[in-house]
Design a protein around this motif. Structure first.
Motif, PDB file in Angstrom:
ATOM      1  N   SER A   1     110.628 105.296 -33.635  1.00 31.52           N
ATOM      2  CA  SER A   1     109.908 104.047 -33.387  1.00 31.52           C
ATOM      3  C   SER A   1     110.789 102.864 -33.728  1.00 31.52           C
ATOM      4  O   SER A   1     111.583 102.901 -34.667  1.00 31.52           O
ATOM      5  N   SER A   2     110.611 101.769 -32.985  1.00 35.67           N
ATOM      6  CA  SER A   2     111.372 100.554 -33.290  1.00 35.67           C
ATOM      7  C   SER A   2     111.021 100.030 -34.675  1.00 35.67           C
ATOM      8  O   SER A   2     111.782  99.275 -35.279  1.00 35.67           O
ATOM      9  N   ARG A   3     109.862 100.446 -35.184  1.00 34.82           N
ATOM     10  CA  ARG A   3     109.454 100.027 -36.529  1.00 34.82           C
ATOM     11  C   ARG A   3     110.422 100.545 -37.580  1.00 34.82           C
ATOM     12  O   ARG A   3     110.534 100.001 -38.676  1.00 34.82           O
ATOM     13  N   HIS A   4     111.149 101.609 -37.257  1.00 37.00           N
ATOM     14  CA  HIS A   4     112.074 102.205 -38.219  1.00 37.00           C
ATOM     15  C   HIS A   4     113.485 101.667 -38.080  1.00 37.00           C
ATOM     16  O   HIS A   4     114.392 102.168 -38.726  1.00 37.00           O
ATOM     17  N   ARG A   5     113.677 100.700 -37.217  1.00 40.16           N
ATOM     18  CA  ARG A   5     114.993 100.085 -37.084  1.00 40.16           C
ATOM     19  C   ARG A   5     114.977  98.743 -37.786  1.00 40.16           C
ATOM     20  O   ARG A   5     114.156  97.888 -37.458  1.00 40.16           O
ATOM     21  N   PRO A   6     115.862  98.517 -38.789  1.00 37.43           N
ATOM     22  CA  PRO A   6     115.851  97.240 -39.518  1.00 37.43           C
ATOM     23  C   PRO A   6     116.121  96.070 -38.586  1.00 37.43           C
ATOM     24  O   PRO A   6     117.233  95.836 -38.142  1.00 37.43           O
TER      25      PRO A   6
ATOM     26  N   VAL B   1     116.349 106.099 -44.367  1.00 42.67           N
ATOM     27  CA  VAL B   1     115.202 106.522 -45.178  1.00 42.67           C
ATOM     28  C   VAL B   1     113.881 106.275 -44.466  1.00 42.67           C
ATOM     29  O   VAL B   1     112.917 107.029 -44.642  1.00 42.67           O
ATOM     30  N   ALA B   2     113.800 105.237 -43.632  1.00 38.62           N
ATOM     31  CA  ALA B   2     112.545 104.936 -42.938  1.00 38.62           C
ATOM     32  C   ALA B   2     112.291 105.898 -41.792  1.00 38.62           C
ATOM     33  O   ALA B   2     111.154 106.060 -41.346  1.00 38.62           O
ATOM     34  N   ALA B   3     113.327 106.550 -41.299  1.00 40.87           N
ATOM     35  CA  ALA B   3     113.174 107.463 -40.173  1.00 40.87           C
ATOM     36  C   ALA B   3     112.789 108.870 -40.595  1.00 40.87           C
ATOM     37  O   ALA B   3     112.486 109.707 -39.750  1.00 40.87           O
ATOM     38  N   VAL B   4     112.791 109.158 -41.919  1.00 41.26           N
ATOM     39  CA  VAL B   4     112.433 110.498 -42.388  1.00 41.26           C
ATOM     40  C   VAL B   4     110.930 110.698 -42.231  1.00 41.26           C
ATOM     41  O   VAL B   4     110.143 109.887 -42.725  1.00 41.26           O
TER      42      VAL B   4
ATOM     43  N   ALA C   1     113.860 107.782 -52.219  1.00 40.47           N
ATOM     44  CA  ALA C   1     114.474 108.205 -50.957  1.00 40.47           C
ATOM     45  C   ALA C   1     115.987 108.063 -51.000  1.00 40.47           C
ATOM     46  O   ALA C   1     116.711 108.849 -50.394  1.00 40.47           O
ATOM     47  N   ARG C   2     116.490 107.062 -51.714  1.00 43.47           N
ATOM     48  CA  ARG C   2     117.929 106.855 -51.831  1.00 43.47           C
ATOM     49  C   ARG C   2     118.218 106.043 -53.088  1.00 43.47           C
ATOM     50  O   ARG C   2     117.524 105.060 -53.366  1.00 43.47           O
ATOM     51  N   VAL C   3     119.209 106.477 -53.853  1.00 45.58           N
ATOM     52  CA  VAL C   3     119.739 105.668 -54.947  1.00 45.58           C
ATOM     53  C   VAL C   3     121.005 104.994 -54.438  1.00 45.58           C
ATOM     54  O   VAL C   3     121.946 105.675 -53.997  1.00 45.58           O
ATOM     55  N   VAL C   4     121.025 103.675 -54.475  1.00 46.80           N
ATOM     56  CA  VAL C   4     122.174 102.904 -54.015  1.00 46.80           C
ATOM     57  C   VAL C   4     122.958 102.431 -55.233  1.00 46.80           C
ATOM     58  O   VAL C   4     122.443 101.663 -56.060  1.00 46.80           O
TER      59      VAL C   4
END
Length: 397
Positions: A3-8, A383-386, A149-152
């Motif tokens: 979904s385009s919602r998952h693209r920043p 992380v949003a696409a998972v 979801a991710r440690v930066v």
């Protein structure tokens, strides 16, 4: 198809949860917000109302929410967690991005995997404490990884320290970045040399003789940043260079104590809106930190064409050009070594100027803020696409 919602970009919402709001963390968040708003994202920043961050990000086009949170866990923690849960439920972000230990603590307890959560330590909490408290902090980070979801991390050293502490996470290393349009070498003015012109523009420095050796330290006045170590080193520097002057730029909880023990050759500039002129006025910028992830101030100083001297904490070695590490790193908490290195660099103007030019090019090639914001956008995209079923330990709604 994703979904385009998952693209920043347009249609994508990020909630930044921030505490503390000053120093390097605030500058990192503001740089991200500027780029994310420009990309069309909906950006919401939840942070305490004191300090400049809320006003700064609002001026950049972000929505702001007041999050009453102290720097450390306390009796108000349950209310802080409830507020995060309320914000997440109302805003419905695609990603929650929690900055530093307190925001990471409250944010991950509130969300617990229901929304992809990015945690950016900006230096690990267990480095700031010792004994039982440090063990508890390490235990929390190991537990909280399941809701992350991710440690930066801002340096390879910061990531390695987390891994050695037993934090099993999905990692990304995204170096801090610098706005090279804002932090740049000094220009000449009215026939003055660049450094003299920079000092003439700052009233507290305008009356200094042009050849005064000047050391500048920029950072919150607190134990982490180690200004007390620099002040212990300073009398040793004055024995060799009695005309030298030191400027501490910043404010914080240790300000009164540091002022009380400082000699008259030390100027306390306090909190300033723009640190760039102070870097340009310096002969040498010193960062005597006890711990970091990767400090922002040395990158800003190098972008400004200044030589830097750092304590060898996480991220310090990575931030320097390789050829400068022997002369520009000292052991943490070693004021004797710091004094020796400061004196040597102040006495060698050609070396300082060479280091300043090298550092400027190094930052432009490696630590440009545009590289940072692109890398963070890639993290959000991942992380949003998972799919929800693949996220760690989601809690039923």
């Amino acid at each position: 198809m994703r979904s385009s919602r998952h693209r920043p970009g347009p249609g994508f919402t990020v909630l930044h949860l921030v505490q503390p709001v000053d120093g390097g963390v605030g500058r990192v968040v503001a740089d991200l917000v500027r780029a994310q708003v420009a990309a069309g994202m909906r950006v919401v920043v939840a942070c305490p109302g004191h300090g400049p961050l809320a006003a700064d990000v609002a001026a950049l086009g972000a929505e702001t929410e007041v999050w009453h949170a102290t720097r450390d866990p306390g009796v108000g923690l349950p209310a802080e967690i409830r507020r995060v849960a309320e914000l997440a439920g109302r805003i419905r972000p695609d990603v929650v991005h929690a900055h530093s230990a307190k925001a990471g603590f409250a944010g991950r307890l509130a969300v617990r995997g229901r929304i992809p959560t990015v945690f950016q330590p900006h230096a690990w909490s267990f480095e700031a404490v010792s004994g039982t408290t440090a063990a508890l902090a390490r235990g929390w980070e190991r537990l909280a990884a399941r809701w992350t979801a991710r440690v930066v991390c801002v340096s390879e050293a910061e990531r390695d320290r987390g891994a050695r502490a037993g934090v099993r996470a999905r990692w990304s290393v995204v170096h801090n970045g610098v706005d090279a349009d804002r932090f740049r070498p000094a220009d000449t003015a009215d026939g003055l040399a660049p450094t003299a012109a920079a000092r003439a523009a700052l009233p507290p420095l305008a009356q200094l003789p042009p050849d005064t050796p000047l050391v500048v330290c920029v950072g919150r006045l607190c134990r982490q940043k180690g200004q007390d170590i620099l002040l212990r080193a300073w009398p040793l520097v004055l024995r060799q260079l009695p005309r030298a002057r030191l400027v501490l730029v910043g404010d914080g909880p240790d300000a009164e104590r540091l002022r009380a023990g400082a000699p008259p050759t030390v100027l306390f500039a306090g909190s300033v809106e723009d640190t760039a002129p102070w870097y340009r006025a310096a002969d040498l910028v010193v960062q005597p930190s006890r711990w970091e992830g990767m400090a922002v101030a040395p990158l800003e100083a190098m972008a400004s064409g200044r030589a830097v001297l750092l304590s060898d904490v996480d991220g310090a070695s990575e931030s320097l050009p390789p050829g400068q590490r022997a002369q520009c790193l000292t052991a943490p908490d070693d004021h004797d070594a710091m004094a020796t290195a400061i004196t040597a660099l102040l006495r060698d103007r050609p070396l300082r100027e060479s280091f300043g030019r090298e550092g400027h090019q190094h930052v432009l090639s490696t630590y440009d803020v545009r590289q940072t914001v692109r890398a963070i956008a890639d993290v959000y995209r991942d992380v949003a696409a998972v799919p929800r079923s693949e996220r760690r330990e989601p809690i039923p709604q």
